[in-house]
Design a protein around this motif. Structure first.
Motif, PDB file in Angstrom:
ATOM      1  N   ALA A  19     101.365 -40.456 -53.037  1.00  0.00           N
ATOM      2  CA  ALA A  19     101.409 -39.082 -52.527  1.00  0.00           C
ATOM      3  C   ALA A  19     102.116 -39.021 -51.172  1.00  0.00           C
ATOM      4  CB  ALA A  19      99.998 -38.524 -52.413  1.00  0.00           C
ATOM      5  N   ALA A  20     101.858 -40.005 -50.328  1.00  0.00           N
ATOM      6  CA  ALA A  20     102.519 -40.043 -49.022  1.00  0.00           C
ATOM      7  C   ALA A  20     104.021 -40.258 -49.179  1.00  0.00           C
ATOM      8  CB  ALA A  20     101.899 -41.142 -48.153  1.00  0.00           C
ATOM      9  N   ALA A  21     104.395 -41.114 -50.122  1.00  0.00           N
ATOM     10  CA  ALA A  21     105.821 -41.362 -50.364  1.00  0.00           C
ATOM     11  C   ALA A  21     106.510 -40.096 -50.875  1.00  0.00           C
ATOM     12  CB  ALA A  21     105.995 -42.507 -51.352  1.00  0.00           C
ATOM     13  N   LEU A  22     105.846 -39.367 -51.761  1.00  0.00           N
ATOM     14  CA  LEU A  22     106.421 -38.128 -52.279  1.00  0.00           C
ATOM     15  C   LEU A  22     106.596 -37.081 -51.172  1.00  0.00           C
ATOM     16  CD1 LEU A  22     104.527 -37.748 -55.685  1.00  0.00           C
ATOM     17  CD2 LEU A  22     106.964 -38.231 -55.351  1.00  0.00           C
ATOM     18  N   GLN A  23     105.651 -37.033 -50.252  1.00  0.00           N
ATOM     19  CA  GLN A  23     105.716 -36.060 -49.154  1.00  0.00           C
ATOM     20  C   GLN A  23     106.528 -36.582 -47.973  1.00  0.00           C
ATOM     21  OE1 GLN A  23     101.902 -34.446 -48.051  1.00  0.00           O
ATOM     22  NE2 GLN A  23     101.237 -34.281 -50.179  1.00  0.00           N
ATOM     23  N   ILE A  25     105.725 -38.818 -45.719  1.00  0.00           N
ATOM     24  CA  ILE A  25     104.917 -38.968 -44.507  1.00  0.00           C
ATOM     25  C   ILE A  25     104.150 -40.276 -44.620  1.00  0.00           C
ATOM     26  CG2 ILE A  25     104.682 -36.485 -44.073  1.00  0.00           C
ATOM     27  CD1 ILE A  25     101.872 -36.601 -45.278  1.00  0.00           C
ATOM     28  N   SER A  26     103.563 -40.702 -43.527  1.00  0.00           N
ATOM     29  CA  SER A  26     102.786 -41.937 -43.570  1.00  0.00           C
ATOM     30  C   SER A  26     101.456 -41.692 -44.275  1.00  0.00           C
ATOM     31  CB  SER A  26     102.532 -42.455 -42.154  1.00  0.00           C
ATOM     32  OG  SER A  26     101.632 -41.612 -41.471  1.00  0.00           O
ATOM     33  N   VAL A  27     100.876 -42.757 -44.774  1.00  0.00           N
ATOM     34  CA  VAL A  27      99.565 -42.663 -45.427  1.00  0.00           C
ATOM     35  C   VAL A  27      98.527 -42.166 -44.421  1.00  0.00           C
ATOM     36  CG1 VAL A  27      97.738 -43.987 -46.575  1.00  0.00           C
ATOM     37  CG2 VAL A  27     100.140 -44.466 -47.095  1.00  0.00           C
ATOM     38  N   GLU A  28      98.647 -42.624 -43.168  1.00  0.00           N
ATOM     39  CA  GLU A  28      97.711 -42.205 -42.127  1.00  0.00           C
ATOM     40  C   GLU A  28      97.768 -40.690 -41.915  1.00  0.00           C
ATOM     41  OE1 GLU A  28      99.823 -44.725 -41.861  1.00  0.00           O
ATOM     42  OE2 GLU A  28      98.543 -46.485 -41.592  1.00  0.00           O
ATOM     43  N   GLU A  29      98.987 -40.142 -41.876  1.00  0.00           N
ATOM     44  CA  GLU A  29      99.132 -38.695 -41.695  1.00  0.00           C
ATOM     45  C   GLU A  29      98.530 -37.939 -42.877  1.00  0.00           C
ATOM     46  OE1 GLU A  29     103.061 -37.335 -39.558  1.00  0.00           O
ATOM     47  OE2 GLU A  29     103.485 -39.042 -40.880  1.00  0.00           O
ATOM     48  N   LEU A  30      98.786 -38.431 -44.086  1.00  0.00           N
ATOM     49  CA  LEU A  30      98.262 -37.783 -45.281  1.00  0.00           C
ATOM     50  C   LEU A  30      96.738 -37.800 -45.285  1.00  0.00           C
ATOM     51  CD1 LEU A  30      98.643 -36.477 -48.066  1.00  0.00           C
ATOM     52  CD2 LEU A  30      98.745 -38.797 -49.017  1.00  0.00           C
ATOM     53  N   VAL A  31      96.165 -38.950 -45.025  1.00  0.00           N
ATOM     54  CA  VAL A  31      94.702 -39.070 -45.034  1.00  0.00           C
ATOM     55  C   VAL A  31      94.089 -38.226 -43.920  1.00  0.00           C
ATOM     56  CG1 VAL A  31      92.777 -40.681 -44.745  1.00  0.00           C
ATOM     57  CG2 VAL A  31      94.743 -41.328 -46.146  1.00  0.00           C
ATOM     58  N   SER A  32      94.723 -38.207 -42.756  1.00  0.00           N
ATOM     59  CA  SER A  32      94.210 -37.386 -41.654  1.00  0.00           C
ATOM     60  C   SER A  32      94.199 -35.918 -42.033  1.00  0.00           C
ATOM     61  CB  SER A  32      95.063 -37.584 -40.397  1.00  0.00           C
ATOM     62  OG  SER A  32      94.900 -38.880 -39.887  1.00  0.00           O
ATOM     63  N   SER A  33      95.258 -35.447 -42.667  1.00  0.00           N
ATOM     64  CA  SER A  33      95.296 -34.033 -43.054  1.00  0.00           C
ATOM     65  C   SER A  33      94.252 -33.725 -44.125  1.00  0.00           C
ATOM     66  CB  SER A  33      96.687 -33.634 -43.524  1.00  0.00           C
ATOM     67  OG  SER A  33      97.014 -34.248 -44.746  1.00  0.00           O
ATOM     68  N   ILE A  34      94.071 -34.644 -45.065  1.00  0.00           N
ATOM     69  CA  ILE A  34      93.045 -34.451 -46.104  1.00  0.00           C
ATOM     70  C   ILE A  34      91.655 -34.408 -45.476  1.00  0.00           C
ATOM     71  CG2 ILE A  34      91.912 -35.531 -48.090  1.00  0.00           C
ATOM     72  CD1 ILE A  34      94.715 -36.631 -48.879  1.00  0.00           C
TER      73      ILE A  34
END
Length: 94
Positions: A19-23, A25-34
């Motif tokens: 999901a991070a690769a598709l968006q 962004i970094s995995v950290e950014e994705l998890v933080s937003s979630i």
């Protein structure tokens, strides 16, 4: 910012990476937003308890308006006589 360790399954880790690769962004950014969205949703559903409300005093100034200073801005705040007295006092004490 608070750093923490969260244990998730390998399957979820792979999903987050994809999901991070598709968006892009970094995995950290994705998890933080979630987490941010989820925590906000969860706490919005919890009604505030009277125990938590009692910890904070009611602000008695909440409904009041700020004091309006009605002096003329072109007039000095200190009268010229008082200013001279103060200047003389300071000069004599040096």
């Amino acid at each position: 910012m608070i750093g923490t360790h969260i244990y998730i399954s390998q399957e979820i880790q792979e999903s987050l990476i994809e999901a991070a690769a598709l968006q892009q962004i970094s995995v950290e950014e994705l998890v933080s937003s979630i987490l941010r969205e989820t925590i906000t949703e969860k706490f919005a559903k919890i009604p505030p308890s009277s125990e938590h409300q009692a910890k904070f005093a009611v602000n008695p100034l909440q409904e009041m308006q700020p004091y309006a200073y009605l002096a003329d801005p072109n007039e000095p705040a200190i009268s010229p006589d008082d200013w001279e007295i103060n200047q003389n006092f300071e000069m004599n004490n040096l």
